[in-house]
Write a protein that holds these residues in place. Structure first.
Motif, PDB file in Angstrom:
ATOM      1  N   PRO A  74       0.829  -1.218   0.000  1.00 43.18           N
ATOM      2  CA  PRO A  74       0.000   0.000   0.000  1.00 43.18           C
ATOM      3  C   PRO A  74       0.859   1.263   0.000  1.00 43.18           C
ATOM      4  CG  PRO A  74      -0.769  -1.576   1.640  1.00 43.18           C
ATOM      5  CD  PRO A  74       0.543  -2.091   1.144  1.00 43.18           C
ATOM      6  N   THR A  75       0.238   2.343  -0.421  1.00 45.53           N
ATOM      7  CA  THR A  75       0.978   3.613  -0.489  1.00 45.53           C
ATOM      8  C   THR A  75       1.461   4.044   0.887  1.00 45.53           C
ATOM      9  OG1 THR A  75      -0.426   4.256  -2.351  1.00 45.53           O
ATOM     10  CG2 THR A  75       0.848   5.992  -1.301  1.00 45.53           C
ATOM     11  N   SER A  76       0.669   3.784   1.922  1.00 47.23           N
ATOM     12  CA  SER A  76       1.072   4.170   3.278  1.00 47.23           C
ATOM     13  C   SER A  76       2.326   3.418   3.718  1.00 47.23           C
ATOM     14  CB  SER A  76      -0.073   3.891   4.255  1.00 47.23           C
ATOM     15  OG  SER A  76      -0.440   2.514   4.225  1.00 47.23           O
ATOM     16  N   ALA A  77       2.426   2.128   3.358  1.00 47.36           N
ATOM     17  CA  ALA A  77       3.604   1.350   3.732  1.00 47.36           C
ATOM     18  C   ALA A  77       4.840   1.839   2.994  1.00 47.36           C
ATOM     19  CB  ALA A  77       3.365  -0.131   3.450  1.00 47.36           C
ATOM     20  N   GLN A  78       4.700   2.177   1.723  1.00 48.30           N
ATOM     21  CA  GLN A  78       5.831   2.694   0.967  1.00 48.30           C
ATOM     22  C   GLN A  78       6.293   4.048   1.516  1.00 48.30           C
ATOM     23  OE1 GLN A  78       5.196   2.637  -3.292  1.00 48.30           O
ATOM     24  NE2 GLN A  78       3.965   0.790  -3.197  1.00 48.30           N
ATOM     25  N   ALA A  79       5.339   4.910   1.867  1.00 52.16           N
ATOM     26  CA  ALA A  79       5.699   6.202   2.441  1.00 52.16           C
ATOM     27  C   ALA A  79       6.366   6.038   3.802  1.00 52.16           C
ATOM     28  CB  ALA A  79       4.457   7.089   2.561  1.00 52.16           C
ATOM     29  N   ALA A  80       5.877   5.079   4.603  1.00 49.18           N
ATOM     30  CA  ALA A  80       6.481   4.832   5.909  1.00 49.18           C
ATOM     31  C   ALA A  80       7.916   4.348   5.763  1.00 49.18           C
ATOM     32  CB  ALA A  80       5.650   3.814   6.684  1.00 49.18           C
ATOM     33  N   ARG A  81       8.161   3.478   4.806  1.00 51.58           N
ATOM     34  CA  ARG A  81       9.528   3.033   4.549  1.00 51.58           C
ATOM     35  C   ARG A  81      10.431   4.213   4.187  1.00 51.58           C
ATOM     36  NH1 ARG A  81       9.832  -2.386   0.794  1.00 51.58           N
ATOM     37  NH2 ARG A  81       9.139  -3.929   2.352  1.00 51.58           N
ATOM     38  N   THR A  82       9.959   5.039   3.271  1.00 57.39           N
ATOM     39  CA  THR A  82      10.771   6.171   2.807  1.00 57.39           C
ATOM     40  C   THR A  82      11.094   7.132   3.940  1.00 57.39           C
ATOM     41  OG1 THR A  82       9.733   5.989   0.621  1.00 57.39           O
ATOM     42  CG2 THR A  82      10.886   8.037   1.133  1.00 57.39           C
ATOM     43  N   LEU A  83      10.103   7.484   4.735  1.00 55.33           N
ATOM     44  CA  LEU A  83      10.310   8.457   5.802  1.00 55.33           C
ATOM     45  C   LEU A  83      11.210   7.916   6.902  1.00 55.33           C
ATOM     46  CD1 LEU A  83       6.729   9.994   6.096  1.00 55.33           C
ATOM     47  CD2 LEU A  83       8.759  11.032   5.088  1.00 55.33           C
ATOM     48  N   THR A  84      11.048   6.648   7.263  1.00 54.29           N
ATOM     49  CA  THR A  84      11.897   6.094   8.320  1.00 54.29           C
ATOM     50  C   THR A  84      13.353   5.996   7.877  1.00 54.29           C
ATOM     51  OG1 THR A  84      11.201   3.891   7.577  1.00 54.29           O
ATOM     52  CG2 THR A  84      10.081   4.819   9.496  1.00 54.29           C
ATOM     53  N   VAL A  85      13.573   5.554   6.641  1.00 48.66           N
ATOM     54  CA  VAL A  85      14.956   5.470   6.140  1.00 48.66           C
ATOM     55  C   VAL A  85      15.568   6.863   6.038  1.00 48.66           C
ATOM     56  CG1 VAL A  85      16.360   4.840   4.138  1.00 48.66           C
ATOM     57  CG2 VAL A  85      14.578   3.288   4.944  1.00 48.66           C
ATOM     58  N   LEU A  86      14.805   7.838   5.552  1.00 48.91           N
ATOM     59  CA  LEU A  86      15.315   9.205   5.465  1.00 48.91           C
ATOM     60  C   LEU A  86      15.632   9.755   6.849  1.00 48.91           C
ATOM     61  CD1 LEU A  86      15.943  11.675   3.734  1.00 48.91           C
ATOM     62  CD2 LEU A  86      13.525  12.318   3.878  1.00 48.91           C
ATOM     63  N   SER A  87      14.795   9.454   7.819  1.00 48.99           N
ATOM     64  CA  SER A  87      15.041   9.897   9.184  1.00 48.99           C
ATOM     65  C   SER A  87      16.333   9.310   9.743  1.00 48.99           C
ATOM     66  CB  SER A  87      13.857   9.524  10.079  1.00 48.99           C
ATOM     67  OG  SER A  87      14.114   9.833  11.425  1.00 48.99           O
ATOM     68  N   LEU A  88      16.567   8.026   9.505  1.00 47.08           N
ATOM     69  CA  LEU A  88      17.783   7.391  10.014  1.00 47.08           C
ATOM     70  C   LEU A  88      19.027   7.930   9.312  1.00 47.08           C
ATOM     71  CD1 LEU A  88      16.569   3.692  10.368  1.00 47.08           C
ATOM     72  CD2 LEU A  88      16.796   5.440  12.144  1.00 47.08           C
ATOM     73  N   LEU A  89      18.924   8.241   8.021  1.00 46.64           N
ATOM     74  CA  LEU A  89      20.063   8.841   7.317  1.00 46.64           C
ATOM     75  C   LEU A  89      20.375  10.229   7.872  1.00 46.64           C
ATOM     76  CD1 LEU A  89      19.353   7.814   3.606  1.00 46.64           C
ATOM     77  CD2 LEU A  89      21.040   6.861   5.177  1.00 46.64           C
ATOM     78  N   LEU A  90      19.345  10.992   8.193  1.00 54.05           N
ATOM     79  CA  LEU A  90      19.562  12.300   8.816  1.00 54.05           C
ATOM     80  C   LEU A  90      20.226  12.155  10.185  1.00 54.05           C
ATOM     81  CD1 LEU A  90      16.361  14.397   7.985  1.00 54.05           C
ATOM     82  CD2 LEU A  90      18.683  14.693   7.096  1.00 54.05           C
ATOM     83  N   CYS A  91      19.861  11.104  10.921  1.00 56.06           N
ATOM     84  CA  CYS A  91      20.488  10.866  12.221  1.00 56.06           C
ATOM     85  C   CYS A  91      21.985  10.585  12.070  1.00 56.06           C
ATOM     86  CB  CYS A  91      19.812   9.685  12.924  1.00 56.06           C
ATOM     87  SG  CYS A  91      18.160  10.046  13.541  1.00 56.06           S
ATOM     88  N   VAL A  92      22.350   9.814  11.052  1.00 56.03           N
ATOM     89  CA  VAL A  92      23.770   9.525  10.820  1.00 56.03           C
ATOM     90  C   VAL A  92      24.531  10.805  10.473  1.00 56.03           C
ATOM     91  CG1 VAL A  92      25.391   8.274   9.351  1.00 56.03           C
ATOM     92  CG2 VAL A  92      23.302   7.153  10.135  1.00 56.03           C
ATOM     93  N   LEU A  93      23.955  11.621   9.590  1.00 53.10           N
ATOM     94  CA  LEU A  93      24.596  12.890   9.227  1.00 53.10           C
ATOM     95  C   LEU A  93      24.697  13.821  10.430  1.00 53.10           C
ATOM     96  CD1 LEU A  93      25.737  14.857   7.124  1.00 53.10           C
ATOM     97  CD2 LEU A  93      23.374  15.491   6.555  1.00 53.10           C
ATOM     98  N   ALA A  94      23.619  13.905  11.209  1.00 54.51           N
ATOM     99  CA  ALA A  94      23.625  14.779  12.385  1.00 54.51           C
ATOM    100  C   ALA A  94      24.645  14.304  13.419  1.00 54.51           C
ATOM    101  CB  ALA A  94      22.230  14.826  13.004  1.00 54.51           C
ATOM    102  N   LEU A  95      24.797  12.996  13.569  1.00 53.27           N
ATOM    103  CA  LEU A  95      25.776  12.474  14.520  1.00 53.27           C
ATOM    104  C   LEU A  95      27.193  12.850  14.115  1.00 53.27           C
ATOM    105  CD1 LEU A  95      26.477  10.745  16.982  1.00 53.27           C
ATOM    106  CD2 LEU A  95      26.414   8.737  15.490  1.00 53.27           C
ATOM    107  N   ALA A  96      27.498  12.756  12.817  1.00 56.06           N
ATOM    108  CA  ALA A  96      28.831  13.141  12.348  1.00 56.06           C
ATOM    109  C   ALA A  96      29.090  14.628  12.589  1.00 56.06           C
ATOM    110  CB  ALA A  96      28.975  12.800  10.868  1.00 56.06           C
ATOM    111  N   LEU A  97      28.105  15.474  12.315  1.00 58.24           N
ATOM    112  CA  LEU A  97      28.269  16.910  12.548  1.00 58.24           C
ATOM    113  C   LEU A  97      28.379  17.224  14.036  1.00 58.24           C
ATOM    114  CD1 LEU A  97      25.727  18.379   9.962  1.00 58.24           C
ATOM    115  CD2 LEU A  97      28.207  18.189   9.745  1.00 58.24           C
ATOM    116  N   ALA A  98      27.608  16.506  14.861  1.00 56.74           N
ATOM    117  CA  ALA A  98      27.650  16.764  16.301  1.00 56.74           C
ATOM    118  C   ALA A  98      28.999  16.385  16.901  1.00 56.74           C
ATOM    119  CB  ALA A  98      26.527  15.994  16.995  1.00 56.74           C
TER     120      ALA A  98
END
Length: 221
Positions: A74-98
């Protein structure tokens, strides 16, 4: 020293939120089968996640299977996958900057306080954005699950309940938001609140004339 402790506390909370978010993303416990209706079948319990579903039996045997096609979800599952992966990638970038901008590290040198403060503040903002991105699919999934549970048009075998991963996801989002805020608040460079010399001189007002200057003015008269 107080701002350094605040910065480290925010970084610690944000890292915990990122770790919890990683576990939630991988766990097949977003939704579980609901026992409703006249007949209760408790021999099997279905677990559903973003990447796979598992079938647990009372004998202790658990069988998991990944989804055959991403496009068939379903579209909701695909969107949930995209947002969670994007969130985790932002966490990795933020950790390196921090880490680069933390006051207790020497990645940018000991005297470059302004650049370190800017990096740490940017890391705090990224952690906060990651928390918001993670909060969207968790709330979306919870809303859809509750809506289908109380929908009389949905058959009883298709009804689901909130899984434990959703509750952990809310906690992970909260840790990311609070940690990012504390990291941003504790990353001001030292001496940021001190007024510059020319600013203080301008506020002191005109200086009174000296005795020697007054005598020179009388001589010209």
């Amino acid at each position: 020293m107080a701002s350094t402790g605040l910065q480290l506390l925010g970084l610690l909370l944000a890292v915990l939120g990122g770790v919890a978010g990683t576990l939630v993303c991988a766990a097949p416990l977003w939704r579980i089968s609901a026992f409703v209706g006249g007949e209760l079948v408790i021999a099997q319990v279905l677990w559903e996640g973003l990447w796979m579903n598992c079938l647990s039996q009372t004998t202790g045997h658990i069988q998991c299977k990944t989804y055959d096609s991403t496009l068939a979800l379903p579209t909701s599952a695909q969107a949930a996958r995209t947002l969670t992966v994007l969130s985790l990638l932002l966490c990795v970038l933020a950790l390196a900057l921090a880490v680069a901008g933390a006051k207790c590290t020497h990645c940018l040198g000991d005297g470059n306080y302004g650049a370190k403060a800017r990096l740490a503040k940017l890391a705090g903002v990224l952690f906060g954005v990651a928390g918001l991105l993670y909060l969207v699919p968790v709330c979306w999934t919870a809303h859809a699950t509750i809506r289908d549970f109380y929908n009389p048009n949905v058959a009883a075998p298709l009804k689901r309940e909130l899984g434990p991963a959703l509750y952990l996801g809310w906690g992970a989002s909260l840790l990311l938001l609070v940690g990012g805020g504390l990291l941003h608040a504790g990353s001001s460079p030292p001496g940021a609140g001190v007024l510059p010399v020319f600013g203080r001189a301008g506020k002191d007002g005109p200086q009174p004339a000296t005795t020697e200057g007054k005598q020179q003015e009388k001589a010209y008269v």
